[in-house]
Design an enzyme around this catalytic site. Structure first.
Site, PDB file in Angstrom:
ATOM      1  N   HIS B 148       0.586  -1.262   0.195  1.00  0.00           N
ATOM      2  CA  HIS B 148      -0.057  -0.117   0.047  1.00  0.00           C
ATOM      3  C   HIS B 148       0.942   1.243   0.287  1.00  0.00           C
ATOM      4  O   HIS B 148       0.652   2.211  -0.659  1.00  0.00           O
ATOM      5  CB  HIS B 148      -0.856  -0.072   1.254  1.00  0.00           C
ATOM      6  N   GLU B 149       1.860   1.505   0.849  1.00  0.00           N
ATOM      7  CA  GLU B 149       2.654   2.422   0.781  1.00  0.00           C
ATOM      8  C   GLU B 149       3.470   2.675  -0.478  1.00  0.00           C
ATOM      9  O   GLU B 149       3.707   3.710  -0.914  1.00  0.00           O
ATOM     10  CB  GLU B 149       3.870   2.232   1.858  1.00  0.00           C
ATOM     11  N   HIS B 152       1.369   4.337  -3.031  1.00  0.00           N
ATOM     12  CA  HIS B 152       1.249   5.678  -2.892  1.00  0.00           C
ATOM     13  C   HIS B 152       2.579   6.308  -3.624  1.00  0.00           C
ATOM     14  O   HIS B 152       2.465   7.413  -4.042  1.00  0.00           O
ATOM     15  CB  HIS B 152       1.434   6.150  -1.283  1.00  0.00           C
ATOM     16  N   GLU B 227      -6.654   6.878  -1.212  1.00  0.00           N
ATOM     17  CA  GLU B 227      -6.405   5.723  -0.428  1.00  0.00           C
ATOM     18  C   GLU B 227      -7.140   4.422  -0.975  1.00  0.00           C
ATOM     19  O   GLU B 227      -6.492   3.080  -0.959  1.00  0.00           O
ATOM     20  CB  GLU B 227      -7.239   5.824   0.766  1.00  0.00           C
TER      21      GLU B 227
END
Lengths: 187, 307
Positions: B148-149, B152, B227
């Site tokens: 997930h990071e 980003h 997100e």
């Protein structure tokens, strides 16, 4: 402006536009193909990392599970084969066999509690898990790039010029049949 | 490959919201130019935008060192424990899947499970996890969070958030200038127009207040959309949602307050542990909805690997 000049101007403009498109399409396909080559090389790096790990693992397991000669030898032989063959098809097969042999070794290790408690072995097991994941992710990344490239040379209008500039479809990485079956343990 | 449809949907939403942002700024600027800055029409709004852009550029290029210091993060030492080594391994694996250069890993002392990514582009990014994350998550859960990071980073969300902040700053600055201009207007004239003038000024004040609120809401909406996009991109990297779902469920169950909950940082974290009644004001979507969206996708047949 005379009609001749208008037609001339239109022709020049048309040639310019086609030329620009050609350049853009060609460069795009080159970029995609280079990404595929890079991704393929990356798989090699991870496979070599796996080869380097194996002697350590074999020695650690040998210390606790000397009976498992058959399983240990299978790993050693599979590794030797994987590091020696050169043809891509042979390499894929050999690496698949190595994966299976390693899987069997790890499954066998489950029945040796002393081995499982050994910190060294646990660290090596984590490294092996990580390496297997890296190989898998490298193949996934390769497949993603190969798919982008294959699509890029087949969409219209790129498809018109792809063939004449030598852009051919790249194969996708398929899982070898053995890797899909769970490793069988023989006592 | 339904996560790709989810990605497309969220990218579309981002474009729509960005368009709304731009419209808001333009309308506010034009209204103010006409009604307040009469003498300096079409000069003030561009100047404000340029100033805000300058602030944005400064923030964008100022690097991550200050940010890391502010949360007392230290570089992750992979020899500190097997778990640390594992986290380092997982990040390296995922960078292969994502095709990203490997960002340095940092650790923030915090019992809560959380993580953030920062940096202006993939070559200058960092990823930071909490000690809580290292201690309490399993391998596939850590993989979900780190994916997930990395998502980003790949999706350039830091750039987007910086632009959003610049927009909000520009609207705020315009509002401040307009208020000063209004205060400077002499209303004490004894003419029949004074009543109308006061009314017009009140109206404009209301419009400005609305505009700044709208700006904040839009910014939060963009944050929530990104997100969802990061969740979908994480699944693109790992090809299975279970790790991420499991991590989100652990966070939901425990809901320990984060030590560092500044509003500025909140949007950059992996999850917002503070539960708010209304989702309009949250920079993260509710955990329930994130889990629900993830559960829709079945894992793909695995590329050969042990997990």
């Amino acid at each position: 402006m005379t009609p001749v000049l208008i037609i001339l101007a239109g022709l020049v403009g048309f040639v310019l536009i086609v030329g620009l498109w050609l350049m853009g399409a060609y460069n795009g396909m080159v970029t995609l193909r280079q990404a595929v080559k890079n991704a393929w090389a990356q798989i090699d790096v991870q496979l070599r990392r796996r080869h380097d790990l194996i002697p350590n693992i074999v020695n650690t397991v040998k210390g606790y599970a000397a009976h498992e000669k058959g399983t240990l030898e299978a790993v050693i032989n599979a590794r030797a084969k994987a590091t020696s063959v050169t043809l891509p098809a042979d390499r894929i097969k050999a690496e698949g066999e190595l994966s299976s042999a390693l899987g069997r070794l790890l499954a066998v290790s489950e029945s040796y509690p002393e081995l499982k408690a050994n910190q060294n072995f646990l660290a090596l097991q984590e490294e092996l898990t990580s390496t297997e994941n890296r190989v898998a992710y490298a193949r996934q990344f390769y497949n993603d790039n190969a798919t982008k490239y294959n699509t890029g040379i087949q969409v219209f209008p790129n498809v018109i010029i792809a063939g004449m500039f030598g852009f051919r479809e790249e194969p996708l990485f398929e899982a070898p049949a053995e890797a899909k079956e769970p490793p069988t343990v023989q006592f | 490959m339904n996560f790709r449809d989810e990605q497309k949907r969220n990218v579309r939403t981002t474009w729509l919201l960005s368009g709304a942002f731009f419209l808001l700024l333009t309308v506010t600027g034009v209204l103010l130019d006409f009604f307040i800055f009469k003498g300096q029409m079409f000069l003030i709004t561009p100047a404000v935008v340029i100033f805000a852009a300058g602030q944005g550029l400064y923030a964008y290029y100022s690097g991550t060192a200050m940010l890391l210091r502010s949360v007392e993060a230290v570089p992750l030492d992979s020899s500190a424990s097997p778990k640390h080594r594992q986290v380092q391994n997982i990040l390296e694996e995922l960078c292969l899947a994502a095709g990203l250069p490997q960002p340095p890993l940092y650790v923030e002392p915090d019992a809560a499970i959380n993580a953030f990514a920062a940096g202006r582009d993939p070559e200058h990014s960092v990823v930071c996890v909490t000690t809580g994350l290292i201690d309490r998550l399993e391998r596939n859960e850590i993989a979900g969070v780190l994916a997930h990071e990395l998502a980003h980073i790949r999706n350039r969300d830091v750039l987007l958030f910086t632009i959003m902040a610049a927009f909000v700053g520009a609207v705020g600055l315009l509002a401040a200038l307009a208020f000063r201009s209004i205060r400077g207007t002499r209303v004490s004239r004894r003419s029949k127009n004074s009543g109308q003038l006061v009314l017009a000024l009140i109206l404009i004040a209301v419009v400005l207040w609305l505009a700044s609120w709208l700006g904040k809401l839009l910014r939060l909406a963009v944050s929530r959309t990104r997100e969802f996009l990061a969740d979908a991109t994480a699944v693109e990297f790992t090809r299975e949602p279970d790790g991420l779902v499991s991590a989100l469920e652990k966070i939901r169950q425990e809901a320990i307050e984060t030590e560092y909950g500044e509003a500025d940082m909140a949007h950059a974290y992996f999850a917002q542990p503070h539960f708010r009644a209304s989702s309009f004001f949250a920079s993260h979507p509710p955990l329930d909805e994130r889990i629900a969206r993830l559960r829709v996708w079945q894992p793909e047949p695995p590329t050969p690997a042990a997990r």
